[in-house]
Structures are given as C-alpha cells and as structure tokens.
Design a protein around this motif. Structure first.
Motif, PDB file in Angstrom:
ATOM      1  N   PRO A 231       7.464 -21.908   4.330  1.00  0.00           N
ATOM      2  CA  PRO A 231       7.851 -21.331   4.708  1.00  0.00           C
ATOM      3  C   PRO A 231       8.358 -20.881   6.218  1.00  0.00           C
ATOM      4  N   ASP A 232       8.792 -19.734   5.456  1.00  0.00           N
ATOM      5  CA  ASP A 232       9.732 -18.389   6.921  1.00  0.00           C
ATOM      6  C   ASP A 232       8.507 -17.241   7.089  1.00  0.00           C
ATOM      7  N   ASP A 233       9.474 -16.378   7.150  1.00  0.00           N
ATOM      8  CA  ASP A 233       8.621 -15.265   8.085  1.00  0.00           C
ATOM      9  C   ASP A 233       7.667 -14.161   6.282  1.00  0.00           C
ATOM     10  N   VAL A 234       6.634 -13.467   7.273  1.00  0.00           N
ATOM     11  CA  VAL A 234       6.419 -12.600   5.621  1.00  0.00           C
ATOM     12  C   VAL A 234       5.971 -11.581   6.346  1.00  0.00           C
ATOM     13  N   ASP A 235       6.686 -10.598   5.228  1.00  0.00           N
ATOM     14  CA  ASP A 235       6.896  -9.123   5.560  1.00  0.00           C
ATOM     15  C   ASP A 235       5.593  -7.952   5.217  1.00  0.00           C
ATOM     16  N   ASN A 236       5.175  -7.253   5.205  1.00  0.00           N
ATOM     17  CA  ASN A 236       4.017  -6.465   4.600  1.00  0.00           C
ATOM     18  C   ASN A 236       4.124  -4.919   4.928  1.00  0.00           C
ATOM     19  N   GLU A 237       4.046  -4.219   3.584  1.00  0.00           N
ATOM     20  CA  GLU A 237       4.883  -2.859   4.185  1.00  0.00           C
ATOM     21  C   GLU A 237       3.850  -1.494   3.107  1.00  0.00           C
ATOM     22  N   THR A 238       3.131  -0.863   3.921  1.00  0.00           N
ATOM     23  CA  THR A 238       1.746  -0.427   3.022  1.00  0.00           C
ATOM     24  C   THR A 238       2.924   1.144   2.025  1.00  0.00           C
ATOM     25  N   GLU A 239       3.226   0.843   1.090  1.00  0.00           N
ATOM     26  CA  GLU A 239       4.048   2.213   0.422  1.00  0.00           C
ATOM     27  C   GLU A 239       2.888   3.461  -0.290  1.00  0.00           C
ATOM     28  N   THR A 240       1.627   3.291  -0.416  1.00  0.00           N
ATOM     29  CA  THR A 240       0.996   4.081  -0.623  1.00  0.00           C
ATOM     30  C   THR A 240      -0.317   3.432  -0.217  1.00  0.00           C
ATOM     31  N   ASN A 241      -1.433   4.332  -0.843  1.00  0.00           N
ATOM     32  CA  ASN A 241      -2.887   3.355  -0.554  1.00  0.00           C
ATOM     33  C   ASN A 241      -3.606   2.813  -1.104  1.00  0.00           C
ATOM     34  N   ARG A 242      -3.156   2.590  -2.583  1.00  0.00           N
ATOM     35  CA  ARG A 242      -3.275   1.940  -3.608  1.00  0.00           C
ATOM     36  C   ARG A 242      -1.832   0.632  -4.146  1.00  0.00           C
ATOM     37  N   SER A 243      -0.874   0.312  -2.983  1.00  0.00           N
ATOM     38  CA  SER A 243      -0.006  -0.369  -3.481  1.00  0.00           C
ATOM     39  C   SER A 243       0.519  -0.731  -1.765  1.00  0.00           C
ATOM     40  N   ASP A 244       1.070  -2.122  -1.711  1.00  0.00           N
ATOM     41  CA  ASP A 244       2.170  -2.438  -1.375  1.00  0.00           C
ATOM     42  C   ASP A 244       3.206  -2.975  -1.027  1.00  0.00           C
TER      43      ASP A 244
END
Length: 147
Positions: free
Chosen positions: A49-62
């Motif tokens: 494993p390495d880094d995990v990034d999370n970006e919210t695109e809309t209120n229904r998906s990211d």
C-alpha cells in the motif's frame, strides 16, 4: 459495502502474475501482497500500500486514488556478469509491467477511470537469499465511488 482498494490490490496481483517472459526468457515467479512473505524463487514482485486520496466530486459520488508500491526483486551473485544480467532483466521487466498496468482497466474493475505507473528507483539490498536488485514503481489507480 464494496472494498475497492483491496479489490484493486488483488487485481494488480492477478495482472502481474500474467506477465510475459523477458527477452532472455525470465518469468516472474511469485507475486505477494505483503512484505512478510519470503520468496522461494526470483524474480518476484511485492504489491504494497501507498497513499490514498479522496476528492468529493458531487454529493452522490467521489473520486479516489489508490496508490501502491511495486517492488520487483531479482536475485544476483556478486559478479559483474550477474549484475549486468540482472539490470538487463530488470529493464525488460519494468517495460512489461508498465505495458501490462497501463492497459485501461485490466480486469474491467469497478469504476476505474485511470491507471498511472511511474518509475521509482533501483537499489541493491542484502536479503536472506543474498543480494537482490530491487526496482520500485508507484501505481496510482483513480476510480469513482458512489456515496
């Protein structure tokens, strides 16, 4: 609930097990998903494993990016011929790995948007089996997830 990062790791392992032989006929012998496993044969690859990034695109998906470090190990002896052969084999393996993992969505994996493989570096490590040439690559898999 679906555990996408683990699914991606398992798919990476399955894909790497299907690599073609190098120009000199060398084939990957083992692929492991941890740093604990002691390899019985070489060359072998670790998927860690390495880094995990999370970006919210809309209120229904990211969109998320799961990153993995691949460590390819080649066993070698302490002779100039062995070292040159190990490097030549590693050059072939890195090209085969890049080609395999840049195939878009290698297993029709859930919502994979992009796979990017970047070169890391080479190092010589003394392991239980002797000297290993180790090459590091980073694999970033971008995918979307409904929330």
């Amino acid at each position: 609930m679906q555990f996408i990062t683990k699914d991606i790791k398992n798919s990476l392992i399955r894909a790497l097990k299907t690599l073609k032989p190098t120009e000199n006929g060398t084939e990957i012998q083992e692929v492991a998903g941890s740093s604990f496993q002691i390899f019985e044969a070489y060359p072998s690859i670790r998927v860690l494993p390495d880094d995990v990034d999370n970006e919210t695109e809309t209120n229904r998906s990211d969109e998320r990016m799961a990153k993995f470090t691949l460590l390819t190990h080649i066993e070698m002896t302490e002779t100039p011929e062995s070292e040159e052969e190990a490097y030549n084999t590693m050059y072939d393996l890195q090209d085969l790995i890049m080609d395999k993992l840049q195939e878009y969505d290698w297993e029709n994996l859930v919502n994979v948007l992009q796979t990017q493989v970047t070169y890391g570096g080479y190092e010589l490590l003394e392991m239980n089996n002797g000297i290993n040439l180790v090459f590091r690559m980073t694999v970033t898999v971008k995918y979307s997830r409904k929330v």
